[in-house]
Design a protein around this motif. Structure first.
Motif, PDB file in Angstrom:
ATOM      1  N   ALA A 252       0.832  -1.204   0.000  1.00  8.22           N
ATOM      2  CA  ALA A 252       0.000   0.000   0.000  1.00  8.22           C
ATOM      3  C   ALA A 252       0.866   1.253   0.000  1.00  8.22           C
ATOM      4  CB  ALA A 252      -0.931   0.001   1.221  1.00  8.22           C
ATOM      5  N   LEU A 253       1.970   1.207   0.732  1.00 14.63           N
ATOM      6  CA  LEU A 253       2.883   2.355   0.744  1.00 14.63           C
ATOM      7  C   LEU A 253       3.517   2.550  -0.629  1.00 14.63           C
ATOM      8  CD1 LEU A 253       4.750   1.987   4.182  1.00 14.63           C
ATOM      9  CD2 LEU A 253       2.660   3.255   3.651  1.00 14.63           C
ATOM     10  N   LEU A 254       3.890   1.433  -1.256  1.00 17.34           N
ATOM     11  CA  LEU A 254       4.496   1.539  -2.581  1.00 17.34           C
ATOM     12  C   LEU A 254       3.489   2.064  -3.607  1.00 17.34           C
ATOM     13  CD1 LEU A 254       6.623  -1.738  -2.702  1.00 17.34           C
ATOM     14  CD2 LEU A 254       7.452   0.605  -2.485  1.00 17.34           C
ATOM     15  N   ARG A 255       2.238   1.632  -3.490  1.00 16.57           N
ATOM     16  CA  ARG A 255       1.208   2.129  -4.408  1.00 16.57           C
ATOM     17  C   ARG A 255       1.029   3.638  -4.244  1.00 16.57           C
ATOM     18  NH1 ARG A 255      -4.633   2.370  -3.688  1.00 16.57           N
ATOM     19  NH2 ARG A 255      -5.672   2.541  -5.710  1.00 16.57           N
ATOM     20  N   THR A 256       1.006   4.092  -3.007  1.00 16.55           N
ATOM     21  CA  THR A 256       0.894   5.529  -2.761  1.00 16.55           C
ATOM     22  C   THR A 256       2.113   6.256  -3.306  1.00 16.55           C
ATOM     23  OG1 THR A 256      -0.459   5.181  -0.788  1.00 16.55           O
ATOM     24  CG2 THR A 256       0.678   7.299  -0.967  1.00 16.55           C
ATOM     25  N   PHE A 257       3.291   5.680  -3.096  1.00 15.62           N
ATOM     26  CA  PHE A 257       4.515   6.305  -3.588  1.00 15.62           C
ATOM     27  C   PHE A 257       4.494   6.450  -5.110  1.00 15.62           C
ATOM     28  CE2 PHE A 257       8.503   5.057  -5.701  1.00 15.62           C
ATOM     29  CZ  PHE A 257       9.197   6.253  -5.557  1.00 15.62           C
ATOM     30  N   VAL A 258       4.122   5.395  -5.826  1.00 16.90           N
ATOM     31  CA  VAL A 258       4.108   5.443  -7.286  1.00 16.90           C
ATOM     32  C   VAL A 258       3.076   6.473  -7.776  1.00 16.90           C
ATOM     33  CG1 VAL A 258       3.541   4.142  -9.376  1.00 16.90           C
ATOM     34  CG2 VAL A 258       5.005   3.123  -7.626  1.00 16.90           C
ATOM     35  N   THR A 259       1.947   6.548  -7.109  1.00 16.81           N
ATOM     36  CA  THR A 259       0.923   7.522  -7.504  1.00 16.81           C
ATOM     37  C   THR A 259       1.425   8.946  -7.313  1.00 16.81           C
ATOM     38  OG1 THR A 259      -0.805   5.949  -6.863  1.00 16.81           O
ATOM     39  CG2 THR A 259      -1.465   8.237  -7.153  1.00 16.81           C
ATOM     40  N   VAL A 260       2.101   9.207  -6.195  1.00 16.85           N
ATOM     41  CA  VAL A 260       2.671  10.538  -5.962  1.00 16.85           C
ATOM     42  C   VAL A 260       3.751  10.839  -6.995  1.00 16.85           C
ATOM     43  CG1 VAL A 260       4.021  11.967  -4.366  1.00 16.85           C
ATOM     44  CG2 VAL A 260       2.155  10.560  -3.496  1.00 16.85           C
ATOM     45  N   HIS A 261       4.578   9.855  -7.296  1.00 17.01           N
ATOM     46  CA  HIS A 261       5.651  10.041  -8.277  1.00 17.01           C
ATOM     47  C   HIS A 261       5.062  10.414  -9.637  1.00 17.01           C
ATOM     48  CE1 HIS A 261       8.860   8.830 -11.103  1.00 17.01           C
ATOM     49  NE2 HIS A 261       9.692   9.150 -10.119  1.00 17.01           N
ATOM     50  N   ARG A 262       3.985   9.762 -10.032  1.00 12.89           N
ATOM     51  CA  ARG A 262       3.368  10.044 -11.324  1.00 12.89           C
ATOM     52  C   ARG A 262       2.583  11.357 -11.310  1.00 12.89           C
ATOM     53  NH1 ARG A 262       1.379   3.782 -12.475  1.00 12.89           N
ATOM     54  NH2 ARG A 262       3.228   3.158 -13.672  1.00 12.89           N
ATOM     55  N   ALA A 263       1.955  11.656 -10.179  1.00 13.82           N
ATOM     56  CA  ALA A 263       1.120  12.854 -10.098  1.00 13.82           C
ATOM     57  C   ALA A 263       1.925  14.122  -9.854  1.00 13.82           C
ATOM     58  CB  ALA A 263       0.076  12.683  -8.999  1.00 13.82           C
ATOM     59  N   GLY A 264       3.083  13.986  -9.202  1.00 15.40           N
ATOM     60  CA  GLY A 264       3.892  15.155  -8.885  1.00 15.40           C
ATOM     61  C   GLY A 264       3.298  16.021  -7.798  1.00 15.40           C
ATOM     62  N   SER A 265       2.364  15.465  -7.033  1.00 12.25           N
ATOM     63  CA  SER A 265       1.679  16.250  -6.006  1.00 12.25           C
ATOM     64  C   SER A 265       1.029  15.309  -4.998  1.00 12.25           C
ATOM     65  CB  SER A 265       0.622  17.147  -6.646  1.00 12.25           C
ATOM     66  OG  SER A 265      -0.318  17.598  -5.710  1.00 12.25           O
ATOM     67  N   PHE A 266       1.188  15.599  -3.707  1.00  8.17           N
ATOM     68  CA  PHE A 266       0.499  14.823  -2.686  1.00  8.17           C
ATOM     69  C   PHE A 266      -1.011  15.015  -2.804  1.00  8.17           C
ATOM     70  CE2 PHE A 266       4.064  14.500   0.749  1.00  8.17           C
ATOM     71  CZ  PHE A 266       4.840  13.785  -0.156  1.00  8.17           C
ATOM     72  N   THR A 267      -1.428  16.247  -3.076  1.00  4.28           N
ATOM     73  CA  THR A 267      -2.860  16.553  -3.155  1.00  4.28           C
ATOM     74  C   THR A 267      -3.515  15.823  -4.318  1.00  4.28           C
ATOM     75  OG1 THR A 267      -2.470  18.729  -2.184  1.00  4.28           O
ATOM     76  CG2 THR A 267      -4.547  18.407  -3.354  1.00  4.28           C
ATOM     77  N   ARG A 268      -2.860  15.868  -5.484  1.00  3.47           N
ATOM     78  CA  ARG A 268      -3.429  15.192  -6.657  1.00  3.47           C
ATOM     79  C   ARG A 268      -3.432  13.678  -6.459  1.00  3.47           C
ATOM     80  NH1 ARG A 268      -1.072  16.979 -12.317  1.00  3.47           N
ATOM     81  NH2 ARG A 268      -2.256  18.837 -11.747  1.00  3.47           N
ATOM     82  N   ALA A 269      -2.371  13.141  -5.877  1.00  2.00           N
ATOM     83  CA  ALA A 269      -2.315  11.700  -5.604  1.00  2.00           C
ATOM     84  C   ALA A 269      -3.411  11.292  -4.632  1.00  2.00           C
ATOM     85  CB  ALA A 269      -0.944  11.331  -5.052  1.00  2.00           C
ATOM     86  N   ALA A 270      -3.676  12.137  -3.648  1.00  2.00           N
ATOM     87  CA  ALA A 270      -4.728  11.826  -2.685  1.00  2.00           C
ATOM     88  C   ALA A 270      -6.073  11.685  -3.383  1.00  2.00           C
ATOM     89  CB  ALA A 270      -4.791  12.918  -1.615  1.00  2.00           C
ATOM     90  N   GLY A 271      -6.352  12.580  -4.332  1.00  2.00           N
ATOM     91  CA  GLY A 271      -7.599  12.492  -5.075  1.00  2.00           C
ATOM     92  C   GLY A 271      -7.705  11.221  -5.890  1.00  2.00           C
ATOM     93  N   LEU A 272      -6.599  10.811  -6.494  1.00  2.00           N
ATOM     94  CA  LEU A 272      -6.601   9.589  -7.299  1.00  2.00           C
ATOM     95  C   LEU A 272      -6.757   8.341  -6.451  1.00  2.00           C
ATOM     96  CD1 LEU A 272      -3.701  10.506  -9.747  1.00  2.00           C
ATOM     97  CD2 LEU A 272      -6.125  10.362 -10.325  1.00  2.00           C
ATOM     98  N   LEU A 273      -6.217   8.377  -5.238  1.00  2.00           N
ATOM     99  CA  LEU A 273      -6.243   7.210  -4.358  1.00  2.00           C
ATOM    100  C   LEU A 273      -7.485   7.160  -3.466  1.00  2.00           C
ATOM    101  CD1 LEU A 273      -2.490   7.332  -3.299  1.00  2.00           C
ATOM    102  CD2 LEU A 273      -3.550   5.535  -4.684  1.00  2.00           C
ATOM    103  N   GLY A 274      -8.226   8.263  -3.417  1.00  2.00           N
ATOM    104  CA  GLY A 274      -9.376   8.318  -2.525  1.00  2.00           C
ATOM    105  C   GLY A 274      -8.972   8.465  -1.069  1.00  2.00           C
ATOM    106  N   LEU A 275      -7.827   9.089  -0.835  1.00  9.50           N
ATOM    107  CA  LEU A 275      -7.322   9.306   0.521  1.00  9.50           C
ATOM    108  C   LEU A 275      -7.268  10.801   0.805  1.00  9.50           C
ATOM    109  CD1 LEU A 275      -4.276   6.845   0.434  1.00  9.50           C
ATOM    110  CD2 LEU A 275      -6.523   6.405   1.446  1.00  9.50           C
TER     111      LEU A 275
END
Length: 298
Positions: free
Chosen positions: A4-27
């Motif tokens: 789960a941590l790695l999934r969050t990490f990859v999403t942040v890496h691709r999104a370039g933003s914690f906020t945008r990654a949060a929206g994509l992950l539903g967190l």
């Protein structure tokens, strides 16, 4: 290491933003921050550099993403594999420019709809469409701009040729004055223009490509839909620059006339764009492949 941590990490890496990654992950954004900090503690190295607008991966972060992202995408593909048999029974959220999506993409996907795929369509500019795709509002987007960064991936779909058109009345008048083919932009000075925006995006691109100049006239009619521009031009409201696919039928019937036949016509490329990793989902992959195949005949 927690997947789960790695999934969050990859999403942040691709999104370039914690906020945008949060929206994509539903967190929530704090939850994403907490997970990234937990992963950094496990590794003992920082993965991102925090900036005023988003985050930038460190060299360690880039290396980790390069190693783990393909495996995470493969796991998603495995978990979704059971959907292959009924992948048509999924809803595809498609976004793109209104004219091209209406006249090209949606008819091409009709067969998939007949097989059970549900479609939800949104229209918008390239910027709006890419923002919506990045935020997770769309599954598949047709854009006229190639996105930057690692969150979105784009595949060239097709090129459209732009044509300078006018009604036969205007074409005869321009021809009597020497013709645009012979005199170039000077033969078109002061003539009324029909466009989708005050900035004359299509006319300006055409003038720059064909005449190496800027248009001197302003638009007499601005209508934010290419089909409305075509209708006005056919009625004699003025000159217009339109994609050939849109005006081909009225060119054949003589309702409008192409004023020029440049040896290298101006082109605009369309891209088929998805969020990284989502082509592992069968219904998105199938629509993506279907549109690429259809575009061979466009």
């Amino acid at each position: 290491m927690d997947l789960a941590l790695l999934r969050t990490f990859v999403t942040v890496h691709r999104a370039g933003s914690f906020t945008r990654a949060a929206g994509l992950l539903g967190l929530s954004q704090p939850a994403v921050t907490t997970q990234i900090r937990a992963l950094e503690r496990q590794l003992g190295r920082p993965l991102f550099l925090r900036q005023a607008r988003g985050v930038t991966p460190t060299t360690v972060g880039d290396e980790l993403a390069h190693k783990v992202a393909p495996h995470l995408d493969a796991l998603v593909e495995i978990t979704e594999a059971g959907l292959d048999d009924d992948s048509a029974d999924r809803t595809l959220h498609l976004a793109g420019p209104p004219e091209f999506t209406s006249l090209r993409a949606l008819p091409a996907l009709t067969e998939l709809v007949g097989q059970g795929l549900a479609l939800r369509t949104s229209f918008g500019s390239a910027e709006e469409t890419l923002e919506g795709l990045a935020a997770g509002h769309h599954d598949l987007a047709i854009t006229t701009a190639r996105p930057r960064g690692g969150l979105l991936t784009a595949t060239p779909l097709c090129d459209e040729e732009h044509v300078l058109i006018a009604s036969p009345r205007w074409a005869a008048r321009i021809g009597a004055a020497g013709g645009a083919q012979a005199q170039g932009a000077s033969a078109l000075e002061g003539l009324p223009m029909v466009e989708v925006h005050e900035s004359l995006p299509l006319v300006s691109r055409y003038w720059a490509s064909v005449f190496d100049a800027k248009p001197t006239a302003s638009a007499t009619i601005v209508a934010p839909d290419l089909r409305a521009v075509l209708a006005c031009a056919a009625e004699g409201a003025g000159l217009a620059v339109l994609p050939r696919y849109l005006c081909e039928k009225v060119l054949d019937t003589g309702e409008v006339v192409a004023l020029l036949d440049p040896p290298v016509p101006p082109l605009r490329t369309y891209f088929l764009t998805v969020r990284a990793g989502t082509l592992a989902l069968p219904h998105i992959a199938r629509a993506h492949e279907w549109l690429l195949r259809a575009a061979l005949n466009w």
